[in-house]
Motif scaffolding. Structure first.
Motif, PDB file in Angstrom:
ATOM      1  N   SER A 232       1.893   4.580   3.009  1.00 51.41           N
ATOM      2  CA  SER A 232       3.292   4.879   2.692  1.00 51.41           C
ATOM      3  C   SER A 232       3.438   5.215   1.221  1.00 51.41           C
ATOM      4  N   GLU A 233       4.418   6.014   0.919  1.00 50.96           N
ATOM      5  CA  GLU A 233       4.718   6.352  -0.466  1.00 50.96           C
ATOM      6  C   GLU A 233       5.794   5.449  -1.059  1.00 50.96           C
ATOM      7  N   ALA A 234       6.210   4.424  -0.313  1.00 47.50           N
ATOM      8  CA  ALA A 234       7.187   3.478  -0.841  1.00 47.50           C
ATOM      9  C   ALA A 234       6.617   2.793  -2.069  1.00 47.50           C
TER      10      ALA A 234
ATOM     11  N   GLU B 282       6.652   9.190  16.250  1.00 41.78           N
ATOM     12  CA  GLU B 282       7.583  10.143  15.632  1.00 41.78           C
ATOM     13  C   GLU B 282       8.431   9.476  14.549  1.00 41.78           C
ATOM     14  N   ILE B 283       8.872   8.234  14.802  1.00 37.27           N
ATOM     15  CA  ILE B 283       9.686   7.512  13.811  1.00 37.27           C
ATOM     16  C   ILE B 283       8.862   7.215  12.561  1.00 37.27           C
ATOM     17  N   ILE B 284       7.597   6.825  12.760  1.00 37.22           N
ATOM     18  CA  ILE B 284       6.727   6.552  11.614  1.00 37.22           C
ATOM     19  C   ILE B 284       6.522   7.821  10.793  1.00 37.22           C
ATOM     20  N   GLU B 285       6.269   8.943  11.476  1.00 41.18           N
ATOM     21  CA  GLU B 285       6.033  10.206  10.764  1.00 41.18           C
ATOM     22  C   GLU B 285       7.289  10.691  10.049  1.00 41.18           C
ATOM     23  N   LYS B 286       8.439  10.433  10.626  1.00 45.33           N
ATOM     24  CA  LYS B 286       9.697  10.922  10.040  1.00 45.33           C
ATOM     25  C   LYS B 286      10.154  10.059   8.866  1.00 45.33           C
TER      26      LYS B 286
ATOM     27  N   GLY C 129       5.801  -3.438   4.535  1.00 48.26           N
ATOM     28  CA  GLY C 129       5.989  -3.180   3.111  1.00 48.26           C
ATOM     29  C   GLY C 129       4.712  -2.778   2.426  1.00 48.26           C
ATOM     30  N   ASN C 130       4.823  -2.510   1.136  1.00 47.42           N
ATOM     31  CA  ASN C 130       3.689  -2.190   0.288  1.00 47.42           C
ATOM     32  C   ASN C 130       3.439  -3.370  -0.640  1.00 47.42           C
ATOM     33  N   ALA C 131       2.506  -4.245  -0.254  1.00 46.40           N
ATOM     34  CA  ALA C 131       2.217  -5.413  -1.089  1.00 46.40           C
ATOM     35  C   ALA C 131       1.376  -5.048  -2.306  1.00 46.40           C
ATOM     36  N   GLY C 132       0.654  -3.906  -2.240  1.00 48.55           N
ATOM     37  CA  GLY C 132      -0.165  -3.480  -3.360  1.00 48.55           C
ATOM     38  C   GLY C 132      -1.589  -3.997  -3.250  1.00 48.55           C
ATOM     39  N   PRO C 133      -2.460  -3.671  -4.168  1.00 50.35           N
ATOM     40  CA  PRO C 133      -2.162  -2.893  -5.378  1.00 50.35           C
ATOM     41  C   PRO C 133      -2.130  -1.381  -5.168  1.00 50.35           C
ATOM     42  N   SER C 134      -2.538  -0.899  -3.964  1.00 48.18           N
ATOM     43  CA  SER C 134      -2.437   0.539  -3.680  1.00 48.18           C
ATOM     44  C   SER C 134      -1.367   0.762  -2.619  1.00 48.18           C
ATOM     45  N   LYS C 135      -0.945   1.998  -2.450  1.00 51.72           N
ATOM     46  CA  LYS C 135       0.190   2.280  -1.572  1.00 51.72           C
ATOM     47  C   LYS C 135      -0.168   2.395  -0.104  1.00 51.72           C
TER      48      LYS C 135
ATOM     49  N   SER D 275       9.623   1.399   6.153  1.00 51.79           N
ATOM     50  CA  SER D 275      10.986   1.921   6.223  1.00 51.79           C
ATOM     51  C   SER D 275      11.852   0.994   7.060  1.00 51.79           C
ATOM     52  N   GLU D 276      13.140   1.163   6.903  1.00 53.85           N
ATOM     53  CA  GLU D 276      14.114   0.396   7.690  1.00 53.85           C
ATOM     54  C   GLU D 276      13.943   0.684   9.172  1.00 53.85           C
ATOM     55  N   GLU D 277      13.717   1.942   9.501  1.00 53.30           N
ATOM     56  CA  GLU D 277      13.622   2.340  10.909  1.00 53.30           C
ATOM     57  C   GLU D 277      12.415   1.710  11.600  1.00 53.30           C
ATOM     58  N   VAL D 278      11.274   1.676  10.915  1.00 56.05           N
ATOM     59  CA  VAL D 278      10.075   1.077  11.508  1.00 56.05           C
ATOM     60  C   VAL D 278      10.233  -0.441  11.628  1.00 56.05           C
ATOM     61  N   ALA D 279      10.850  -1.076  10.634  1.00 59.78           N
ATOM     62  CA  ALA D 279      11.090  -2.521  10.717  1.00 59.78           C
ATOM     63  C   ALA D 279      11.963  -2.854  11.922  1.00 59.78           C
ATOM     64  N   LEU D 280      12.984  -2.018  12.168  1.00 64.31           N
ATOM     65  CA  LEU D 280      13.855  -2.220  13.331  1.00 64.31           C
ATOM     66  C   LEU D 280      13.075  -2.086  14.633  1.00 64.31           C
ATOM     67  N   GLU D 281      12.244  -1.047  14.710  1.00 62.01           N
ATOM     68  CA  GLU D 281      11.419  -0.853  15.905  1.00 62.01           C
ATOM     69  C   GLU D 281      10.494  -2.052  16.129  1.00 62.01           C
ATOM     70  N   MET D 282       9.883  -2.527  15.068  1.00 65.15           N
ATOM     71  CA  MET D 282       8.947  -3.649  15.172  1.00 65.15           C
ATOM     72  C   MET D 282       9.632  -4.905  15.697  1.00 65.15           C
TER      73      MET D 282
END
Length: 412
Positions: free
Chosen positions: A365-367, A322-326, A356-362, A331-338
């Protein structure tokens, strides 16, 4: 004193292997006051080797050569030595017996002529006995230059450097002292540091040099002093560091000669009796790998969970779907959970988590590309910081790893 390091081998020139020998030799020479003037990589070609020898003759005090020695027909260094020094090969009985002991005693097979040829050395050479392999090292002196040849196999080269080459060089030459001290800084770029310490740098004594050694997320400032009195050099560097520290105190994380941040971090954890664990996504296990590579890490490193895919964060770490979907997987919330989950699973005092999004594609996540969240858990608190490391992918990963080490080091 000046030295040149020569590596022989087409496999280096075509990029098939990386030359780590030169780095090891240069560090060993530096510790005894011999400066490396040049590093060369040349082909397995007789004329090329001869031309290189002629070029270096009387230009440097010592030429250290690795490669071109071994039990195969394309190993030509010994024959080239004979041509250059107008010499011939003779059989060394001690080396021959050593080769027999290895081939017949350890490998349990008959010795071949190629194996026996390993005991052939130039008659004018001082043989450097190689306990780690069949090819001996060779020490040849001509006019004002010493030529030292060693096998290219790293562990054989290291044995000869440590047990034969360095002791012989120390005995033969009077050398100046070279003293290094490295200040490790994190979180500020090279140019900004240079501006802040410009006046201090301009007033360094002439016998002390400063080098900036930048890498993603960190800059090492290396002071080098050269002279004939080791105590004077050490005191001078010590006094310079005392005057430098107040200028950049907030970014200094240690004073070391050779040690990296992960080594210093491991030492601190061990001293204080703390343990650490990691949960990694975008860094792909690199933080854990760097921690685990240190001798004695098992006393403080509990382990790493590399949950690269979104589903593995749910299945392995137990991050809430639920946290991942929200909030999104980056995100900060998922990093905290991890970080909380891995600290609990591993039972560690400290923990690191990256997503995080290291790239080259997303990915999932849309971050924005380059955005990384790093979470740190300590015995007393948990926090997350957001970073934008830009691109390319390799830069994002390296900077995230270094920043994670910096953050947990400061907490410890």
């Amino acid at each position: 004193m000046k030295a040149t390091i020569v590596t022989i081998g087409d496999e280096i020139l075509i990029g098939q292997i990386v030359d780590s020998n030169s780095s090891y030799i240069a560090k060993a020479l530096d510790k005894i006051g011999i400066a490396t003037h040049e590093m060369l990589s040349i082909s397995d070609d007789k004329e090329h080797i001869l031309t290189t020898f002629q070029k270096l003759q009387n230009q440097v005090d010592v030429v250290l050569i690795t490669g071109g020695l071994g039990p195969t027909k394309d190993d030509i260094t010994k024959k080239t030595f004979c041509d250059y020094f107008n010499d011939s090969l003779i059989e060394d009985e001690k080396v021959l017996q050593h080769v027999k002991d290895i081939i017949e005693g350890f490998y349990k097979r008959p010795i071949t002529q190629l194996n026996k040829d390993q005991a052939l050395v130039p008659s004018k050479a001082k043989v450097l006995f190689n306990k780690m392999g069949t090819a001996p090292g060779m020490w040849m002196e001509h006019e004002n230059t010493i030529f030292i040849s060693m096998p290219g196999v790293p562990y054989e080269m290291k044995y000869l450097i440590d047990n034969e080459v360095i002791p012989n060089l120390v005995e033969k030459f009077e050398r100046p002292f070279i003293v290094h001290q490295t200040i490790m800084t994190y979180g500020r770029g090279e140019s900004l540091i240079a501006e802040e310490i410009e006046d201090w740098e301009n007033n360094l004594p002439s016998f002390i040099k400063l080098a900036y050694l930048p890498s993603p997320g960190r800059v090492r400032l290396r002071l080098t002093a050269r002279g004939n009195d080791e105590w004077v050099l050490k005191e001078a560097i010590k006094n310079q560091i005392i005057s430098l520290t107040p200028l950049i105190e907030e970014i200094i994380v240690g004073f070391e000669e050779d040690d990296s941040i992960e080594v210093v971090l491991g030492r601190k954890l061990k001293e204080k009796g703390f343990t650490i664990a990691t949960a990694e996504s975008c860094t792909g296990g690199k933080i854990g790998q760097m921690l685990a590579s240190i001798v004695g890490a098992s006393s403080y490193f509990k382990g790493s969970l590399v949950t690269y895919a979104t589903q593995s964060k749910i299945d392995v770490l137990g991050v809430s779907k639920e946290i991942i979907e929200k909030y999104s997987v980056v995100s900060e919330e998922v990093a905290l959970e991890m970080v909380n989950k891995v600290k609990q699973i591993m039972g560690s005092d400290y923990a690191i988590a990256t997503t995080g999004n290291a790239g080259p594609s997303k990915g999932d996540s849309e971050a924005d590309l380059g955005v990384v969240y790093i979470a740190i858990a300590t015995p007393n608190k948990v926090f997350v910081e957001r970073f934008d490391f830009g691109q390319p992918r390799e830069k994002v990963i390296d900077r995230a790893v270094n920043k994670a080490f910096e953050l947990v080091y400061k907490e410890i």
